[in-house]
Design a protein around this motif. Structure first.
Motif, PDB file in Angstrom:
ATOM      1  N   ILE A 158      47.161  37.263  34.805  1.00  0.00           N
ATOM      2  CA  ILE A 158      46.087  37.229  33.807  1.00  0.00           C
ATOM      3  C   ILE A 158      44.761  36.843  34.451  1.00  0.00           C
ATOM      4  CG2 ILE A 158      45.288  36.080  31.703  1.00  0.00           C
ATOM      5  CD1 ILE A 158      48.249  35.747  30.938  1.00  0.00           C
ATOM      6  N   PHE A 159      44.808  36.003  35.484  1.00  0.00           N
ATOM      7  CA  PHE A 159      43.576  35.516  36.105  1.00  0.00           C
ATOM      8  C   PHE A 159      42.993  36.490  37.119  1.00  0.00           C
ATOM      9  CE2 PHE A 159      41.020  32.805  38.934  1.00  0.00           C
ATOM     10  CZ  PHE A 159      40.251  32.138  37.983  1.00  0.00           C
ATOM     11  N   VAL A 160      43.808  37.369  37.681  1.00  0.00           N
ATOM     12  CA  VAL A 160      43.344  38.274  38.735  1.00  0.00           C
ATOM     13  C   VAL A 160      42.115  39.096  38.334  1.00  0.00           C
ATOM     14  CG1 VAL A 160      43.969  40.429  39.920  1.00  0.00           C
ATOM     15  CG2 VAL A 160      45.447  38.445  40.102  1.00  0.00           C
ATOM     16  N   PRO A 161      42.024  39.671  37.114  1.00  0.00           N
ATOM     17  CA  PRO A 161      40.831  40.473  36.778  1.00  0.00           C
ATOM     18  C   PRO A 161      39.514  39.709  36.885  1.00  0.00           C
ATOM     19  CG  PRO A 161      42.588  40.909  35.211  1.00  0.00           C
ATOM     20  CD  PRO A 161      43.051  39.762  36.060  1.00  0.00           C
ATOM     21  N   THR A 162      39.537  38.391  36.760  1.00  0.00           N
ATOM     22  CA  THR A 162      38.287  37.628  36.801  1.00  0.00           C
ATOM     23  C   THR A 162      37.654  37.646  38.188  1.00  0.00           C
ATOM     24  OG1 THR A 162      39.381  35.526  37.339  1.00  0.00           O
ATOM     25  CG2 THR A 162      39.168  36.102  35.008  1.00  0.00           C
ATOM     26  N   ILE A 163      38.422  37.929  39.224  1.00  0.00           N
ATOM     27  CA  ILE A 163      37.870  37.944  40.580  1.00  0.00           C
ATOM     28  C   ILE A 163      37.450  39.349  41.004  1.00  0.00           C
ATOM     29  CG2 ILE A 163      39.241  35.941  41.225  1.00  0.00           C
ATOM     30  CD1 ILE A 163      41.121  37.794  42.740  1.00  0.00           C
TER      31      ILE A 163
END
Length: 280
Positions: A86-91
């Protein structure tokens, strides 16, 4: 940061007259708010900004809180894998996200029509990025997809910081499961939710990259996705047949700064004060 800020404020008080910089005071702001040629674009961009922010508040943050509550459950397996996914797209880069989703949603070569057709929902498909009524909402939901991991991780950290003694005391009183979240956990993480809300506000009113990468500087169709960031960019640097005007661009940037400052002050002196009283 301070020097460019005051340089922008100073630049907004001047105008270019016959290739000479002349002090005009607040005339640029009067033109921005009073001249129909400028005010229509400004109020359109401001309204779009508020809608962009409202979708993030109504969709992104509640989903982030729900995901954090689920992932904080000790009985959930592979929680770390879900958090990472879930956090990967933020980078990811804004350019990559904007271009990729533009390809996905394309009615010509995108995969969205085929995916909806595979589950029998082909009739629901529309060129969402090409319609004035849906383009801004679509981009806001793409932004939600990219950044929902940030409120999720902040709330997740806040939930982990709740002492076990409080939760055990609630269990002794019969407060467990969803009831424990609403009656115990949610009141304790309200300060974190407040921080997320103000970060969302500041981030959305500084937004530019996603709109520019997906719809270009003209923020089409027909300026339906135009926000203050793209409006300021076109005005300051110029675009296509529009000549750049650093002084009017600085006036728009100063107006953006004022709007963000007012929002932050309301949070600090209004909401945050009440949260502290509630907490202590």
């Amino acid at each position: 940061m301070i020097l460019p800020l005051f340089a922008t404020l100073r630049l907004a008080l001047f105008a270019e007259v016959e290739q000479t910089r002349v002090f005009v005071g607040l005339d640029n702001f009067r033109t921005l708010f009073g001249d129909p040629r400028w005010s229509a674009s400004f109020w359109n961009a401001l309204g779009n900004n508020f809608w962009f922010f409202a979708i993030h508040m109504a969709v992104q943050n509640p989903i982030g809180i729900a995901l954090a509550a689920i992932l904080s459950s000790p009985r959930l397996r592979f929680a770390h894998l879900y958090r990472s996914a879930i956090f990967v797209p933020t980078i990811l880069s804004f350019v990559i996200v904007g271009f990729a989703w533009k390809l996905i949603l394309s009615p010509i070569w995108g995969i969205a029509p085929n995916m909806l057709d595979a589950i029998g929902l082909q009739k629901l498909y529309a060129p969402w990025l090409g319609l004035e009524s849906t383009s801004l909402t679509t981009l806001a939901l793409i932004s939600v997809w990219q950044f929902v991991g940030i409120p999720m991780m902040l709330i997740y950290a806040a939930l982990l910081s709740i002492p076990d003694e409080i939760l055990e005391a609630g269990e002794c009183d019969g407060i467990t499961g969803l009831s424990a979240f609403w009656k115990i956990k949610l009141p304790l993480i309200l300060p974190s939710i407040g921080i997320i809300s103000i970060l969302t506000f500041v981030g959305n009113f500084n937004a530019f990259d996603l709109i520019y990468s997906a719809q270009g500087a003209l923020a089409g169709p027909n300026f339906a996705t135009d926000i203050l960031g793209t409006f300021m960019y076109r005005t300051f640097f110029g675009f296509q047949l529009q000549l750049g005007d650093p002084h009017m661009g600085s006036a728009i940037a100063t107006a953006m700064f004022g709007i963000i400052l007012i929002g932050v002050c309301i949070y600090l002196f209004g909401i945050q004060t009440r949260l502290r009283r509630y907490q202590f």
